[in-house]
Design a protein around this motif. Sequence first.
Motif, PDB file in Angstrom:
ATOM      1  N   GLU A  72       0.802  -1.262  -0.122  1.00  0.00           N
ATOM      2  CA  GLU A  72      -0.140  -0.008  -0.006  1.00  0.00           C
ATOM      3  C   GLU A  72       0.890   1.206   0.010  1.00  0.00           C
ATOM      4  O   GLU A  72       0.441   2.219  -0.672  1.00  0.00           O
ATOM      5  N   GLN A  85       2.366   1.641  -3.445  1.00  0.00           N
ATOM      6  CA  GLN A  85       1.337   1.861  -4.214  1.00  0.00           C
ATOM      7  C   GLN A  85       1.052   3.555  -4.235  1.00  0.00           C
ATOM      8  O   GLN A  85       0.426   4.175  -5.343  1.00  0.00           O
ATOM      9  N   LYS A  86       0.755   4.181  -3.093  1.00  0.00           N
ATOM     10  CA  LYS A  86       0.576   5.267  -2.702  1.00  0.00           C
ATOM     11  C   LYS A  86       1.670   6.588  -3.252  1.00  0.00           C
ATOM     12  O   LYS A  86       1.121   7.675  -3.654  1.00  0.00           O
ATOM     13  N   GLU A  87       2.921   5.751  -3.343  1.00  0.00           N
ATOM     14  CA  GLU A  87       3.984   6.550  -3.664  1.00  0.00           C
ATOM     15  C   GLU A  87       4.111   6.680  -5.279  1.00  0.00           C
ATOM     16  O   GLU A  87       4.705   7.404  -5.961  1.00  0.00           O
ATOM     17  N   ALA A  88       3.664   5.622  -6.035  1.00  0.00           N
ATOM     18  CA  ALA A  88       3.569   5.988  -7.363  1.00  0.00           C
ATOM     19  C   ALA A  88       2.798   6.815  -7.814  1.00  0.00           C
ATOM     20  O   ALA A  88       1.727   7.333  -7.418  1.00  0.00           O
ATOM     21  N   LEU A  98      -0.134   9.134  -9.487  1.00  0.00           N
ATOM     22  CA  LEU A  98      -1.639   8.812  -9.486  1.00  0.00           C
ATOM     23  C   LEU A  98      -2.191   8.050 -10.492  1.00  0.00           C
ATOM     24  O   LEU A  98      -3.055   7.150 -10.308  1.00  0.00           O
ATOM     25  N   TYR A 151      -1.082   5.902 -12.389  1.00  0.00           N
ATOM     26  CA  TYR A 151      -0.399   4.500 -12.440  1.00  0.00           C
ATOM     27  C   TYR A 151      -0.800   3.639 -11.184  1.00  0.00           C
ATOM     28  O   TYR A 151      -0.738   2.508 -11.312  1.00  0.00           O
ATOM     29  N   GLN A 152      -1.187   4.349 -10.200  1.00  0.00           N
ATOM     30  CA  GLN A 152      -1.662   3.574  -8.993  1.00  0.00           C
ATOM     31  C   GLN A 152      -2.555   2.299  -9.324  1.00  0.00           C
ATOM     32  O   GLN A 152      -2.407   1.249  -8.613  1.00  0.00           O
ATOM     33  N   SER A 153      -3.634   2.468 -10.026  1.00  0.00           N
ATOM     34  CA  SER A 153      -4.657   1.560 -10.216  1.00  0.00           C
ATOM     35  C   SER A 153      -4.174   0.257 -11.029  1.00  0.00           C
ATOM     36  O   SER A 153      -4.624  -0.583 -11.048  1.00  0.00           O
TER      37      SER A 153
END
Length: 118
Positions: A4, A7-10, A12, A14-16
């Motif tokens: 998580e 994912q949050k640092e990627a 926005l 690309y996060q999904s």
Amino acid sequence: ERFEKVQKEAPLEYQSYLVQVTKYQAAQHCKTWIVGKWITPREQNWAPRGTHFHQFVVPPIFAFRRDCTYGDLAAMRLPEDVEGLGCCEVTNLLLINFLVFIFRTSRFVPLRPEVTCC
């Protein structure tokens, strides 16, 4: 919890496309695998033909599949004046930069958002 955070640092947009897979069977239709732990040749067999394995694991995984491709281990050099970073912080920083690189290269084709895959 680490997933998580990554994912949050990627970025926005690309996060999904980053989805954690806990069973290899769930990734059997994914052609882009980001490998964060060592996997055996038997586990690699779940990947479809033509899969590219992006490695983020030491030691590197054995390039068992001739019908797949394997990336080199990611690496980066920090400026000499950087102080106070522990190995976990460097590891997370490297992983984020590695994922951003994968997303921005032409070899990465995002999955449709409704597909849950790695």
